[in-house]
Every structure is written in C-alpha cells, then in structure tokens.
Scaffold this motif. Structure first.
Motif, PDB file in Angstrom:
ATOM      1  N   MET A  50      13.757  35.028  10.418  1.00 24.56           N
ATOM      2  CA  MET A  50      13.017  36.227  10.785  1.00 24.56           C
ATOM      3  C   MET A  50      13.805  37.471  10.389  1.00 24.56           C
ATOM      4  SD  MET A  50      10.542  34.529  12.056  1.00 24.56           S
ATOM      5  CE  MET A  50       9.482  35.767  12.840  1.00 24.56           C
ATOM      6  N   PRO A  51      13.107  38.591  10.151  1.00 23.50           N
ATOM      7  CA  PRO A  51      13.819  39.834   9.845  1.00 23.50           C
ATOM      8  C   PRO A  51      14.829  40.167  10.945  1.00 23.50           C
ATOM      9  CG  PRO A  51      11.472  40.084   9.418  1.00 23.50           C
ATOM     10  CD  PRO A  51      11.640  38.755  10.087  1.00 23.50           C
ATOM     11  N   GLY A  52      15.988  40.629  10.535  1.00 22.05           N
ATOM     12  CA  GLY A  52      17.048  40.948  11.484  1.00 22.05           C
ATOM     13  C   GLY A  52      17.980  39.795  11.784  1.00 22.05           C
ATOM     14  N   GLN A  53      17.588  38.569  11.390  1.00 21.88           N
ATOM     15  CA  GLN A  53      18.448  37.404  11.580  1.00 21.88           C
ATOM     16  C   GLN A  53      19.242  37.116  10.297  1.00 21.88           C
ATOM     17  OE1 GLN A  53      15.682  34.259  12.565  1.00 21.88           O
ATOM     18  NE2 GLN A  53      15.655  34.791  14.741  1.00 21.88           N
ATOM     19  N   THR A  54      20.314  36.360  10.456  1.00 17.18           N
ATOM     20  CA  THR A  54      21.101  35.891   9.317  1.00 17.18           C
ATOM     21  C   THR A  54      21.077  34.378   9.293  1.00 17.18           C
ATOM     22  OG1 THR A  54      22.579  37.805   9.374  1.00 17.18           O
ATOM     23  CG2 THR A  54      23.369  35.850   8.215  1.00 17.18           C
ATOM     24  N   TRP A  55      20.687  33.824   8.159  1.00 16.92           N
ATOM     25  CA  TRP A  55      20.706  32.367   7.955  1.00 16.92           C
ATOM     26  C   TRP A  55      22.057  32.014   7.366  1.00 16.92           C
ATOM     27  CZ3 TRP A  55      21.014  28.563   4.134  1.00 16.92           C
ATOM     28  CH2 TRP A  55      20.407  27.329   4.414  1.00 16.92           C
ATOM     29  N   GLN A  56      22.833  31.235   8.094  1.00 15.66           N
ATOM     30  CA  GLN A  56      24.172  30.897   7.637  1.00 15.66           C
ATOM     31  C   GLN A  56      24.445  29.427   7.921  1.00 15.66           C
ATOM     32  OE1 GLN A  56      27.875  32.634   9.462  1.00 15.66           O
ATOM     33  NE2 GLN A  56      28.061  33.551   7.420  1.00 15.66           N
ATOM     34  N   HIS A  57      24.707  28.678   6.876  1.00 15.41           N
ATOM     35  CA  HIS A  57      25.014  27.252   7.002  1.00 15.41           C
ATOM     36  C   HIS A  57      26.090  26.893   5.993  1.00 15.41           C
ATOM     37  CE1 HIS A  57      22.066  25.899   9.950  1.00 15.41           C
ATOM     38  NE2 HIS A  57      21.233  26.769   9.411  1.00 15.41           N
ATOM     39  N   HIS A  58      26.720  25.749   6.231  1.00 20.74           N
ATOM     40  CA  HIS A  58      27.794  25.352   5.338  1.00 20.74           C
ATOM     41  C   HIS A  58      27.759  23.858   5.055  1.00 20.74           C
ATOM     42  CE1 HIS A  58      29.895  23.734   8.863  1.00 20.74           C
ATOM     43  NE2 HIS A  58      30.624  23.070   8.007  1.00 20.74           N
ATOM     44  N   ILE A  59      28.395  23.494   3.956  1.00 17.44           N
ATOM     45  CA  ILE A  59      28.668  22.096   3.605  1.00 17.44           C
ATOM     46  C   ILE A  59      30.156  22.026   3.284  1.00 17.44           C
ATOM     47  CG2 ILE A  59      28.030  20.133   2.172  1.00 17.44           C
ATOM     48  CD1 ILE A  59      25.576  21.771   1.239  1.00 17.44           C
ATOM     49  N   ARG A  60      30.816  21.005   3.806  1.00 18.01           N
ATOM     50  CA  ARG A  60      32.229  20.800   3.486  1.00 18.01           C
ATOM     51  C   ARG A  60      32.406  19.403   2.907  1.00 18.01           C
ATOM     52  NH1 ARG A  60      37.048  19.282   6.405  1.00 18.01           N
ATOM     53  NH2 ARG A  60      35.892  19.195   8.352  1.00 18.01           N
ATOM     54  N   TYR A  61      32.966  19.342   1.710  1.00 19.52           N
ATOM     55  CA  TYR A  61      33.211  18.085   1.014  1.00 19.52           C
ATOM     56  C   TYR A  61      34.713  17.817   1.054  1.00 19.52           C
ATOM     57  CZ  TYR A  61      28.654  19.355  -1.008  1.00 19.52           C
ATOM     58  OH  TYR A  61      27.345  19.736  -1.194  1.00 19.52           O
ATOM     59  N   GLU A  62      35.113  16.731   1.696  1.00 21.97           N
ATOM     60  CA  GLU A  62      36.522  16.423   1.880  1.00 21.97           C
ATOM     61  C   GLU A  62      36.852  15.095   1.204  1.00 21.97           C
ATOM     62  OE1 GLU A  62      39.834  15.929   5.465  1.00 21.97           O
ATOM     63  OE2 GLU A  62      37.704  16.243   5.931  1.00 21.97           O
ATOM     64  N   PHE A  63      37.794  15.130   0.269  1.00 25.20           N
ATOM     65  CA  PHE A  63      38.187  13.937  -0.477  1.00 25.20           C
ATOM     66  C   PHE A  63      39.480  13.371   0.124  1.00 25.20           C
ATOM     67  CE2 PHE A  63      35.752  16.562  -3.375  1.00 25.20           C
ATOM     68  CZ  PHE A  63      34.875  15.651  -3.954  1.00 25.20           C
ATOM     69  N   ASP A  64      39.550  12.031   0.207  1.00 24.36           N
ATOM     70  CA  ASP A  64      40.797  11.411   0.619  1.00 24.36           C
ATOM     71  C   ASP A  64      40.937  10.039  -0.026  1.00 24.36           C
ATOM     72  OD1 ASP A  64      39.170   9.719   2.100  1.00 24.36           O
ATOM     73  OD2 ASP A  64      40.074  10.168   4.018  1.00 24.36           O
ATOM     74  N   LEU A  65      42.099   9.436   0.163  1.00 25.93           N
ATOM     75  CA  LEU A  65      42.435   8.145  -0.428  1.00 25.93           C
ATOM     76  C   LEU A  65      42.544   7.141   0.692  1.00 25.93           C
ATOM     77  CD1 LEU A  65      45.225   9.477  -2.796  1.00 25.93           C
ATOM     78  CD2 LEU A  65      42.808   9.131  -3.366  1.00 25.93           C
ATOM     79  N   PRO A  66      41.508   6.315   0.941  1.00 32.93           N
ATOM     80  CA  PRO A  66      41.492   5.436   2.106  1.00 32.93           C
ATOM     81  C   PRO A  66      42.692   4.490   2.198  1.00 32.93           C
ATOM     82  CG  PRO A  66      39.343   5.463   1.044  1.00 32.93           C
ATOM     83  CD  PRO A  66      40.287   6.189   0.138  1.00 32.93           C
ATOM     84  N   GLY A  67      43.176   4.029   1.050  1.00 36.28           N
ATOM     85  CA  GLY A  67      44.250   3.053   1.071  1.00 36.28           C
ATOM     86  C   GLY A  67      45.642   3.642   1.030  1.00 36.28           C
ATOM     87  N   ALA A  68      45.729   4.983   0.901  1.00 38.11           N
ATOM     88  CA  ALA A  68      47.034   5.628   0.735  1.00 38.11           C
ATOM     89  C   ALA A  68      47.754   5.747   2.078  1.00 38.11           C
ATOM     90  CB  ALA A  68      46.863   6.983   0.110  1.00 38.11           C
TER      91      ALA A  68
END
Length: 333
Positions: free
Chosen positions: A315-333
């Motif tokens: 709606m006017p006057g509102q801010t739409w704010q969302h995020h995505i976080r992609y996290e890489f790791d090494l399961p066997g490390a």
C-alpha cells in the motif's frame, strides 16, 4: 551489447560473484574448495547478448510479480478487474509478462568491492499493474561464504508486489543432472496445480507424497512446484528467520547451499525446459542442468487472500522489504 557488470567478493575472500545491471542479474558464482580449487555453481552465459536472447530468466530479478497469476487478471481492492501482460500465446501472467524486470537495464545506485545496489522505476500501467513502483535490489557478500540479496519497493497505489531472484544452481560445478543433488525443504505443504502450473486448490500436506522433502533425499524427479514454508523458516519482514528454508547438497556431497528468506514460499524448478529456453544462445544449457530455488509468495496469491501467508499487497506509504541469504559450506570439512 555493452553491459555494466560487477565482480564482488568479501574483504576476507571466499565466494566471488558477478552481477549485471541488465535484469539485476546474478550471472556467476565461484565457491572456493580446499586445496585451492573452486566451483562455478550458478548457470549463466559468457556473452552478454545471450541474456537478451534467453527465456529462462537466468539469474535475473523477476517482477513485479514472480510466478503465475491465473488468466492474467486479479480483482483490486476497489473491485476493479486488473488485466496483466502475458507472453504471446500464454493464457496466464508469468514473471512480469512479456516485458518483465528481467529484461530491463537497472540503474546503478551504489557499487563497492563487496556489494552493489541497483534501482528500477516501473511506471503506472507497466505490465498492467497500477501505480508507480520504485524498487531496489542489493547484492552483498556479508561474509566469505554468504551472498545476500535484499529487495526494497514502494508504490503510490495499492498493488501486489512479489520480487525474487531466479538463479539456477548446480553445486557439482559441471553440467550434471541436478536431480542427483540432495534436497531438504522446510515445508510441510505444497500447492496443487494443473498442467499449466496454475493452482487448483489451497496448499496440501506433502507427507506421504513424492513432494515430501522434509527429510533430505535426492531430488529424483522433475520439479516445478511451489512449497509453503513452515513458520520457523520465514518471517513477515526482513528479520532473520530461525531456520533455513532449504538445503541443497551436491551429488558428491562436497558442497552445500543453505537458503534463508523472509518470504513465505519457495518455487523449486529443476530446469526441464532449459534447452528450449536457451536455444540460439552461445551456451545452450541442457534440461535439468540447474535447479532454481525461488523464494516468493505462492503463485496466484493476488486471487487468494485466504491462503495462510502474509498479504502480498503493498500500500502507499508502506515499504516492501524482503531478503534471501545464500550460504555455502563444506559438509564434510
């Protein structure tokens, strides 16, 4: 085509990504492995002109609305029927229609070694949507292993808004069949759809069905399905949810991707039509060579306010704010 592009990396090294102003596109991602090797894990193209030619939304920011709106229409808050843009020959609205945000040249608002911020103004009537929309996308390397994508938008008339990123991942680092990857989803329900991938009913429990990825298992089949995330893995704002929404692990078990998001659902697409959608490009990606994990609202949400998720209306006057976080790791490390 001359293209503005940015190579981003955290000050401490680690993951390295490339971002294009065309489509606010995540064009490449290189993840270091022990011993000095690295894997290229995001599908893309070497030639910039291919991003105009392809129809796979390769790495792009899609909007104003990600996924489908049935019959290209929805009813606005005042009862008016809104007609949206559709691709030629298509009955339904998909990813912004014939001229979505994926094919726009975004304005560079800020650029640094570890982040870039891109902006776009979508005028009233663009794609059929009411009101002028101002939106921004920020790509940031928040740590050596994390890529954050943050979306911000505002409008001057009531409008459904649902942006997402459409990167395709192959954690094997080579063009293998992603159905051999291991997948876990923090989702107990999925949306039933017809052959055109338009919803036929409310979210239904996945337990006892092939769509149950609540326990890690090989993807194993073609997917183009929307999953409603469990409350612990999504939030109504850009706050950090308690649990990841998804985990994807390479077929050899060496590399894992965790996806966090503040959006309420995921579309998981295993790239069955990548061949047709990249035909004529300098690099033609074969079917099933990448999986898109797209945080978003459930498809056709503007027509279904009764579904158990936060409202998709801005709606006017509102801010739409969302995020995505992609996290890489090494399961066997």
């Amino acid at each position: 085509m001359s293209e503005t592009s940015f190579t981003l990396q955290h000050a401490e090294g680690g993951v390295r990504i490339r971002v294009l102003a065309h489509g606010a596109t995540w064009a490449a991602c290189h993840v270091p492995l022990p011993g000095g090797a690295e894997r290229s894990v995001v599908l893309g193209f070497d030639q910039h002109t291919d991003y105009q030619r392809q129809q796979a939304y390769m790495g792009a920011t899609v909007g104003r609305w990600a996924n489908r709106i049935a019959h290209g229409t929805y009813t606005g808050p005042d009862g008016e029927l809104v007609h949206l843009s559709r691709h030629p020959g298509s009955e339904h609205h998909l990813h912004g229609g014939a001229e979505g945000f994926d094919q726009r040249t975004w304005t560079v608002l800020h650029a640094a070694a570890d982040e870039v911020r891109l902006g776009l103004v979508s005028p009233a009537g663009d794609q059929g949507f009411p009101g002028t929309l101002h939106c921004e996308v920020r790509y940031r390397l928040s740590s050596p292993s994390c890529v954050e994508v943050q979306f911000t938008a505002s409008v001057d008339a009531p409008c459904p808004v649902g942006l997402t990123n459409h990167a395709y991942f192959n954690l094997d680092g080579q063009p293998t069949d992603v159905r051999s990857h291991q997948l876990w989803l923090n989702a107990a329900a999925a949306l039933p759809v017809d052959e055109r991938l338009v919803p036929t009913g409310p979210p239904a429990a996945v337990i006892g069905t092939p769509l149950d990825y609540q326990t890690t298992k090989p993807i194993g089949m073609a997917l183009d399905n929307a999953f409603l995330l469990n409350p612990a893995s999504s939030a109504a704002s850009a706050t950090e949810p308690a649990e990841p929404a998804a985990e994807l692990t390479s077929a050899d078990g060496l590399l894992r991707l965790r996806v966090h998001t503040s959006l309420p659902a995921l579309q998981v697409y295993t790239g069955e039509f990548l061949g047709a959608c990249t035909a004529g490009c300098s690099t033609t990606w074969a079917p099933f060579r990448g999986v898109a994990i797209e945080p978003q609202y459930l498809p056709d949400s503007p027509n279904h306010p009764e579904w158990p998720q936060p409202s998709c209306w801005l709606m006017p006057g509102q801010t739409w704010q969302h995020h995505i976080r992609y996290e890489f790791d090494l399961p066997g490390a």
